[in-house]
Scaffold this motif. Structure first.
Motif, PDB file in Angstrom:
ATOM      1  N   GLN A  45       0.847  -1.190   0.000  1.00 45.32           N
ATOM      2  CA  GLN A  45       0.000   0.000   0.000  1.00 45.32           C
ATOM      3  C   GLN A  45       0.882   1.239   0.000  1.00 45.32           C
ATOM      4  O   GLN A  45       1.878   1.307   0.712  1.00 45.32           O
ATOM      5  N   ASN A  52      -6.388   8.766   1.094  1.00 41.29           N
ATOM      6  CA  ASN A  52      -6.481   7.780   0.010  1.00 41.29           C
ATOM      7  C   ASN A  52      -5.126   7.142  -0.245  1.00 41.29           C
ATOM      8  O   ASN A  52      -4.091   7.684   0.115  1.00 41.29           O
ATOM      9  N   ARG A  53      -5.191   5.971  -0.865  1.00 38.72           N
ATOM     10  CA  ARG A  53      -3.976   5.205  -1.121  1.00 38.72           C
ATOM     11  C   ARG A  53      -4.197   4.258  -2.295  1.00 38.72           C
ATOM     12  O   ARG A  53      -5.319   4.036  -2.742  1.00 38.72           O
ATOM     13  N   TYR A  75      -7.526   1.529  -5.980  1.00 46.01           N
ATOM     14  CA  TYR A  75      -7.484   2.860  -5.383  1.00 46.01           C
ATOM     15  C   TYR A  75      -8.477   2.860  -4.233  1.00 46.01           C
ATOM     16  O   TYR A  75      -9.635   2.482  -4.409  1.00 46.01           O
ATOM     17  N   GLN A  76      -8.022   3.273  -3.029  1.00 47.89           N
ATOM     18  CA  GLN A  76      -8.876   3.208  -1.852  1.00 47.89           C
ATOM     19  C   GLN A  76      -9.041   4.576  -1.185  1.00 47.89           C
ATOM     20  O   GLN A  76      -8.097   5.358  -1.120  1.00 47.89           O
ATOM     21  N   TRP A  77     -10.245   4.801  -0.665  1.00 47.26           N
ATOM     22  CA  TRP A  77     -10.534   5.941   0.198  1.00 47.26           C
ATOM     23  C   TRP A  77     -10.598   5.397   1.607  1.00 47.26           C
ATOM     24  O   TRP A  77     -11.192   4.341   1.845  1.00 47.26           O
ATOM     25  N   TRP A  79     -11.503   6.152   5.750  1.00 43.08           N
ATOM     26  CA  TRP A  79     -12.219   6.996   6.706  1.00 43.08           C
ATOM     27  C   TRP A  79     -11.997   6.467   8.107  1.00 43.08           C
ATOM     28  O   TRP A  79     -12.002   5.259   8.333  1.00 43.08           O
ATOM     29  N   TYR A  88     -12.444   1.390   4.816  1.00 45.72           N
ATOM     30  CA  TYR A  88     -12.010   1.830   3.500  1.00 45.72           C
ATOM     31  C   TYR A  88     -12.843   1.152   2.418  1.00 45.72           C
ATOM     32  O   TYR A  88     -13.436   0.093   2.628  1.00 45.72           O
ATOM     33  N   GLY A  90     -12.933   0.995  -2.203  1.00 47.16           N
ATOM     34  CA  GLY A  90     -12.266   1.422  -3.418  1.00 47.16           C
ATOM     35  C   GLY A  90     -12.583   0.534  -4.596  1.00 47.16           C
ATOM     36  O   GLY A  90     -13.380  -0.406  -4.499  1.00 47.16           O
TER      37      GLY A  90
END
Length: 160
Positions: A45, A52-53, A75-77, A79, A88, A90
Motif C-alpha cells: 500500500q 487515500n492510497r 485505489y482506496q478511500w 475513513w 475503507y 475502493g
C-alpha cells in the motif's frame, strides 16, 4: 438559515474526520484469503494523500493441476471510525494468467478483471496494520466461473 447551519456543520464534521486520521506512507505484507486457490497475495500500500492510497497485490496459485498468477491494483478511500479503527472502500482492476493440465488435457489463457474492495482495519501503535476486507471481482473471457469471483481476506502489513 437552519438548513445552511446543518449543512455547514455536516461538511465541517466530515472534513475534520478526513483530516483527523493518519494513514501510513507505505505498508507491505500478506493478504490471506481464498478465491478458488488464490489464497495468498503479497500486498503493498502507498499513501497518495491523507485519506487515500493505492494497493497493489500479487497473488499466485500453484497446485497439482492449475498454475495461475494475478496482479490487482485498487485505489482506496480511507475513513476513520474511532481512534485507530478505519474503514475503507475502493475500486480497481487487474490481470492474470493461468495454465491447466490434468489427465492429458491442457489449456491456458489470460484474463482481465474489475475489482471492488471494502474493509475495516486497525492501525496498532507499533508499525503493524491488521485488516479484514471483502473483494468482488468481475472478469471477462477466461476469468473464473460465471465471470465472477470474490474473497474475504485478512491482511497483516508492516508500516514504514
Amino acid at each position: 438559515m437552519k438548513k445552511l447551519f446543518i449543512t455547514a456543520s455536516f461538511i465541517l464534521g466530515m472534513v475534520s474526520i478526513v483530516h483527523g486520521q493518519k494513514i501510513s506512507e507505505n505498508a507491505l505484507g500478506l493478504r490471506l484469503g481464498d478465491n478458488d486457490g488464490f489464497g495468498a497475495e503479497v500486498s503493498y500500500q502507498r499513501a497518495l494523500g491523507s485519506a487515500n492510497r493505492l494497493e497493489a497485490d500479487l497473488g499466485w496459485r500453484n497446485s497439482k493441476n492449475v498454475d495461475a498468477i494475478k496482479l490487482t491494483g485498487i485505489y482506496q478511500w480511507v475513513w476513520n471510525i474511532d481512534g485507530n479503527f478505519n474503514w475503507y472502500a475502493g475500486g480497481g482492476a487487474g490481470l492474470g494468467s493461468w495454465r491447466y493440465n490434468k489427465d492429458g488435457n491442457s489449456d491456458s489463457g489470460s484474463f482481465v478483471f474489475a475489482a471492488g474492495d471494502i474493509g475495516i482495519e486497525y492501525d496498532f501503535d507499533i508499525p503493524l496494520l491488521l485488516s479484514l476486507d471483502f473483494r468482488p471481482e468481475f472478469g471477462g473471457s477466461g476469468y473464473y466461473e460465471n465471470n465472477y469471483g470474490s474473497d474475504i481476506a485478512i491482511s497483516v502489513r508492516y508500516q514504514f
